[in-house]
Design a protein around this motif. Structure first.
Motif, PDB file in Angstrom:
ATOM      1  N   PRO A  53     -53.675  73.401 -86.178  1.00  0.00           N
ATOM      2  CA  PRO A  53     -53.072  74.725 -86.352  1.00  0.00           C
ATOM      3  C   PRO A  53     -51.847  74.949 -85.463  1.00  0.00           C
ATOM      4  CG  PRO A  53     -55.038  74.880 -84.995  1.00  0.00           C
ATOM      5  CD  PRO A  53     -54.969  73.462 -85.476  1.00  0.00           C
ATOM      6  N   ILE A  54     -50.726  75.319 -86.086  1.00  0.00           N
ATOM      7  CA  ILE A  54     -49.531  75.767 -85.369  1.00  0.00           C
ATOM      8  C   ILE A  54     -49.062  77.063 -86.015  1.00  0.00           C
ATOM      9  CG2 ILE A  54     -48.846  73.416 -84.763  1.00  0.00           C
ATOM     10  CD1 ILE A  54     -46.612  73.688 -86.913  1.00  0.00           C
ATOM     11  N   ALA A  55     -48.224  77.807 -85.309  1.00  0.00           N
ATOM     12  CA  ALA A  55     -47.658  79.025 -85.881  1.00  0.00           C
ATOM     13  C   ALA A  55     -46.661  78.671 -86.983  1.00  0.00           C
ATOM     14  CB  ALA A  55     -46.976  79.840 -84.792  1.00  0.00           C
ATOM     15  N   LYS A  56     -46.444  79.591 -87.920  1.00  0.00           N
ATOM     16  CA  LYS A  56     -45.407  79.416 -88.928  1.00  0.00           C
ATOM     17  C   LYS A  56     -44.071  79.192 -88.233  1.00  0.00           C
ATOM     18  CE  LYS A  56     -43.280  79.585 -92.941  1.00  0.00           C
ATOM     19  NZ  LYS A  56     -43.361  78.455 -93.887  1.00  0.00           N
ATOM     20  N   THR A  57     -43.367  78.107 -88.626  1.00  0.00           N
ATOM     21  CA  THR A  57     -42.221  77.638 -87.843  1.00  0.00           C
ATOM     22  C   THR A  57     -41.011  77.391 -88.729  1.00  0.00           C
ATOM     23  OG1 THR A  57     -43.761  76.566 -86.295  1.00  0.00           O
ATOM     24  CG2 THR A  57     -41.469  75.849 -86.222  1.00  0.00           C
ATOM     25  N   TRP A  58     -39.833  77.767 -88.208  1.00  0.00           N
ATOM     26  CA  TRP A  58     -38.558  77.455 -88.845  1.00  0.00           C
ATOM     27  C   TRP A  58     -37.678  76.733 -87.833  1.00  0.00           C
ATOM     28  CZ3 TRP A  58     -41.121  82.038 -89.011  1.00  0.00           C
ATOM     29  CH2 TRP A  58     -41.475  82.544 -90.270  1.00  0.00           C
ATOM     30  N   TYR A  59     -36.919  75.753 -88.293  1.00  0.00           N
ATOM     31  CA  TYR A  59     -35.974  75.008 -87.447  1.00  0.00           C
ATOM     32  C   TYR A  59     -34.577  75.362 -87.922  1.00  0.00           C
ATOM     33  CZ  TYR A  59     -40.396  72.569 -86.978  1.00  0.00           C
ATOM     34  OH  TYR A  59     -41.727  72.286 -86.801  1.00  0.00           O
ATOM     35  N   ILE A  60     -33.747  75.880 -87.026  1.00  0.00           N
ATOM     36  CA  ILE A  60     -32.501  76.490 -87.471  1.00  0.00           C
ATOM     37  C   ILE A  60     -31.342  76.064 -86.575  1.00  0.00           C
ATOM     38  CG2 ILE A  60     -33.026  78.576 -86.130  1.00  0.00           C
ATOM     39  CD1 ILE A  60     -31.565  80.176 -88.301  1.00  0.00           C
ATOM     40  N   SER A  61     -30.201  75.786 -87.203  1.00  0.00           N
ATOM     41  CA  SER A  61     -28.959  75.508 -86.481  1.00  0.00           C
ATOM     42  C   SER A  61     -27.981  76.660 -86.739  1.00  0.00           C
ATOM     43  CB  SER A  61     -28.359  74.175 -86.927  1.00  0.00           C
ATOM     44  OG  SER A  61     -28.145  74.162 -88.327  1.00  0.00           O
ATOM     45  N   GLN A  62     -26.832  76.610 -86.092  1.00  0.00           N
ATOM     46  CA  GLN A  62     -25.901  77.729 -86.180  1.00  0.00           C
ATOM     47  C   GLN A  62     -25.423  77.978 -87.604  1.00  0.00           C
ATOM     48  OE1 GLN A  62     -22.790  77.511 -83.294  1.00  0.00           O
ATOM     49  NE2 GLN A  62     -22.252  79.663 -83.482  1.00  0.00           N
ATOM     50  N   LYS A  63     -25.254  76.932 -88.371  1.00  0.00           N
ATOM     51  CA  LYS A  63     -24.778  77.092 -89.755  1.00  0.00           C
ATOM     52  C   LYS A  63     -25.796  77.816 -90.642  1.00  0.00           C
ATOM     53  CE  LYS A  63     -26.264  72.442 -91.201  1.00  0.00           C
ATOM     54  NZ  LYS A  63     -27.382  72.915 -92.039  1.00  0.00           N
ATOM     55  N   ASN A  67     -27.817  82.424 -93.716  1.00  0.00           N
ATOM     56  CA  ASN A  67     -28.941  82.603 -94.641  1.00  0.00           C
ATOM     57  C   ASN A  67     -30.195  83.101 -93.940  1.00  0.00           C
ATOM     58  OD1 ASN A  67     -27.533  81.599 -96.980  1.00  0.00           O
ATOM     59  ND2 ASN A  67     -27.755  79.538 -96.123  1.00  0.00           N
ATOM     60  N   LEU A  68     -30.044  83.709 -92.767  1.00  0.00           N
ATOM     61  CA  LEU A  68     -31.198  84.102 -91.967  1.00  0.00           C
ATOM     62  C   LEU A  68     -32.117  85.073 -92.716  1.00  0.00           C
ATOM     63  CD1 LEU A  68     -32.212  83.468 -89.109  1.00  0.00           C
ATOM     64  CD2 LEU A  68     -31.018  85.515 -88.302  1.00  0.00           C
ATOM     65  N   GLU A  69     -31.520  86.001 -93.465  1.00  0.00           N
ATOM     66  CA  GLU A  69     -32.327  86.984 -94.194  1.00  0.00           C
ATOM     67  C   GLU A  69     -33.170  86.347 -95.286  1.00  0.00           C
ATOM     68  OE1 GLU A  69     -29.240  87.347 -93.328  1.00  0.00           O
ATOM     69  OE2 GLU A  69     -29.052  89.257 -92.268  1.00  0.00           O
ATOM     70  N   ASN A  70     -32.791  85.163 -95.758  1.00  0.00           N
ATOM     71  CA  ASN A  70     -33.506  84.513 -96.866  1.00  0.00           C
ATOM     72  C   ASN A  70     -34.720  83.703 -96.413  1.00  0.00           C
ATOM     73  OD1 ASN A  70     -31.522  85.518 -98.613  1.00  0.00           O
ATOM     74  ND2 ASN A  70     -30.236  83.696 -98.330  1.00  0.00           N
ATOM     75  N   LEU A  71     -34.978  83.657 -95.115  1.00  0.00           N
ATOM     76  CA  LEU A  71     -36.100  82.857 -94.614  1.00  0.00           C
ATOM     77  C   LEU A  71     -37.439  83.574 -94.718  1.00  0.00           C
ATOM     78  CD1 LEU A  71     -34.529  81.271 -91.388  1.00  0.00           C
ATOM     79  CD2 LEU A  71     -34.787  80.247 -93.659  1.00  0.00           C
ATOM     80  N   ASN A  72     -37.422  84.857 -95.110  1.00  0.00           N
ATOM     81  CA  ASN A  72     -38.655  85.641 -95.252  1.00  0.00           C
ATOM     82  C   ASN A  72     -39.493  85.611 -93.970  1.00  0.00           C
ATOM     83  OD1 ASN A  72     -38.132  86.321 -98.003  1.00  0.00           O
ATOM     84  ND2 ASN A  72     -38.829  84.275 -98.594  1.00  0.00           N
ATOM     85  N   ILE A  73     -38.828  85.882 -92.862  1.00  0.00           N
ATOM     86  CA  ILE A  73     -39.488  85.843 -91.555  1.00  0.00           C
ATOM     87  C   ILE A  73     -40.316  87.108 -91.369  1.00  0.00           C
ATOM     88  CG2 ILE A  73     -39.082  85.866 -89.059  1.00  0.00           C
ATOM     89  CD1 ILE A  73     -36.561  84.186 -89.629  1.00  0.00           C
ATOM     90  N   ASP A  96     -36.905  92.431 -85.076  1.00  0.00           N
ATOM     91  CA  ASP A  96     -36.220  92.617 -86.361  1.00  0.00           C
ATOM     92  C   ASP A  96     -35.115  91.583 -86.514  1.00  0.00           C
ATOM     93  OD1 ASP A  96     -33.769  93.638 -85.119  1.00  0.00           O
ATOM     94  OD2 ASP A  96     -34.889  95.496 -84.773  1.00  0.00           O
ATOM     95  N   ILE A  97     -34.510  91.551 -87.686  1.00  0.00           N
ATOM     96  CA  ILE A  97     -33.539  90.519 -88.024  1.00  0.00           C
ATOM     97  C   ILE A  97     -32.269  90.648 -87.184  1.00  0.00           C
ATOM     98  CG2 ILE A  97     -32.367  91.766 -89.877  1.00  0.00           C
ATOM     99  CD1 ILE A  97     -33.518  88.109 -90.109  1.00  0.00           C
ATOM    100  N   ASN A  98     -31.887  91.865 -86.840  1.00  0.00           N
ATOM    101  CA  ASN A  98     -30.671  92.053 -86.049  1.00  0.00           C
ATOM    102  C   ASN A  98     -30.849  91.527 -84.622  1.00  0.00           C
ATOM    103  OD1 ASN A  98     -29.231  93.289 -88.158  1.00  0.00           O
ATOM    104  ND2 ASN A  98     -30.151  95.290 -87.689  1.00  0.00           N
ATOM    105  N   GLU A  99     -32.000  91.824 -84.034  1.00  0.00           N
ATOM    106  CA  GLU A  99     -32.286  91.309 -82.691  1.00  0.00           C
ATOM    107  C   GLU A  99     -32.379  89.789 -82.720  1.00  0.00           C
ATOM    108  OE1 GLU A  99     -35.566  91.801 -79.058  1.00  0.00           O
ATOM    109  OE2 GLU A  99     -35.985  92.657 -81.049  1.00  0.00           O
ATOM    110  N   LEU A 100     -32.995  89.248 -83.773  1.00  0.00           N
ATOM    111  CA  LEU A 100     -33.121  87.797 -83.907  1.00  0.00           C
ATOM    112  C   LEU A 100     -31.748  87.142 -84.004  1.00  0.00           C
ATOM    113  CD1 LEU A 100     -34.754  85.195 -84.361  1.00  0.00           C
ATOM    114  CD2 LEU A 100     -34.879  85.802 -86.799  1.00  0.00           C
ATOM    115  N   ARG A 101     -30.882  87.692 -84.849  1.00  0.00           N
ATOM    116  CA  ARG A 101     -29.552  87.120 -85.011  1.00  0.00           C
ATOM    117  C   ARG A 101     -28.775  87.142 -83.686  1.00  0.00           C
ATOM    118  NH1 ARG A 101     -26.472  86.110 -89.291  1.00  0.00           N
ATOM    119  NH2 ARG A 101     -27.911  87.199 -90.683  1.00  0.00           N
TER     120      ARG A 101
END
Length: 296
Positions: A53-63, A67-73, A96-101
């Motif tokens: 078991p691990i937490a739901k995970t995304w790996y992301i680079s600057q590019k 598309n950050l909003e499309n990840l359904n976080i 929220d998405i703004n703080e994340l960005r």
């Protein structure tokens, strides 16, 4: 026999047997698995492949920011670098998405790739696996201060640092001095306080989301409380990475219960475990246990 004190290289001998150590690292762990354990993305992908078991995970680079909003976080989340120690650049309870960005943009100044994970609520535990056996488990307690009716949070931090004889700077004593950094201020703000306010009606005031020696934690021995299921899963994780000594960090709502009874995840695996003031804080002599297993 100390070969290099500043680089932690030494031999330990008993009768005919002699073992070379560099801190707690010694001969058997392969370079491939050490590289995997040093990379959180590779570690998570190995654990996920074998249904640990691990937490739901995304790996992301600057590019990927476009598309950050499309990840359904699903919030709250944490972010952290792929290769880093001591909770450096780990940011928690992003809501929220703004703080994340905004926090990702700051992180990409220093790192090419970041990990986003769902933030799982629960207690943090560190389980030491050695030669396919759990020999120590500790409950990691985030930094906190004790309410006294009169002082501000900032003053209470100063009182804790001055009066707790176990606290000093970094390596000198079991606990490190509490420092007022951005994550601490963010934590107390999201819990309705300010650093210069006097809190009301609280016995203990937690100061951070995470617990780590570098973020001013303390620890409690829970070795005898760990359920067999969690022990077995920790040993399996170490086995999958071919690590005969490692910390397996987990988050769970109850360390005593089985996997079916509680939600829990593996937070990370440390192939080079800091055996750090265990005897002073838990009365367990971890090094003695390890040396007995190696020599006897």
């Amino acid at each position: 026999e100390v070969i290099s004190k500043e680089k932690n290289l030494f031999y330990i001998k008993w009768n005919w047997k002699e073992i070379l150590f560099k801190s707690v690292d010694f001969w058997w762990d392969s370079s491939l698995w050490l590289k995997i354990a040093d990379d959180k993305e590779l570690t998570y992908k190995i654990l996920e492949r074998f249904n640990l078991p691990i937490a739901k995970t995304w790996y992301i680079s600057q590019k990927d920011l476009i598309n950050l909003e499309n990840l359904n976080i699903v919030f709250p989340v944490i972010i952290k670098p792929l290769e880093e120690w001591h909770w450096d650049w780990v940011m928690m309870n992003i809501l929220d998405i703004n703080e994340l960005r905004k926090k990702l943009e700051i992180s990409f100044i220093s790192y090419n790739k970041m990990i986003i994970q769902n933030q799982i609520e629960g207690e943090e535990y560190r389980i030491l696996v050695f030669k396919w056996e759990v020999i120590l488990a500790i409950n990691r307690i985030p930094a906190s201060i004790v309410w006294n009716w009169f002082n501000t949070i900032n003053e209470l931090i100063e009182i804790e640092n001055k009066t707790n004889l176990l606290r000093w700077n970094w390596y000198k004593d079991p606990l490190t001095n509490i420092k007022t950094d951005d994550e601490l201020i963010d934590y107390i703000k999201k819990n309705g306080y300010k650093i210069d306010h006097i809190p009301k009606n609280l016995k203990n005031i937690q100061l951070r989301w995470n617990s780590n020696i570098w973020t001013w934690w303390t620890m409690i021995d829970v070795t005898k409380l760990v359920s067999k299921d969690i022990k077995d899963a920790s040993i399996k994780a170490a086995n999958l990475l071919w690590l005969e000594i490692c910390w397996v960090d987990v988050i769970t709502s109850d360390i005593t219960k089985t996997l079916k009874e509680t939600w829990w995840i593996i937070l990370e695996i440390n192939w080079w475990p800091w055996i750090w003031w265990d005897r002073e804080l838990t009365n367990i002599n971890t090094w003695e246990t390890i040396l007995k297993k190696l020599f006897f």
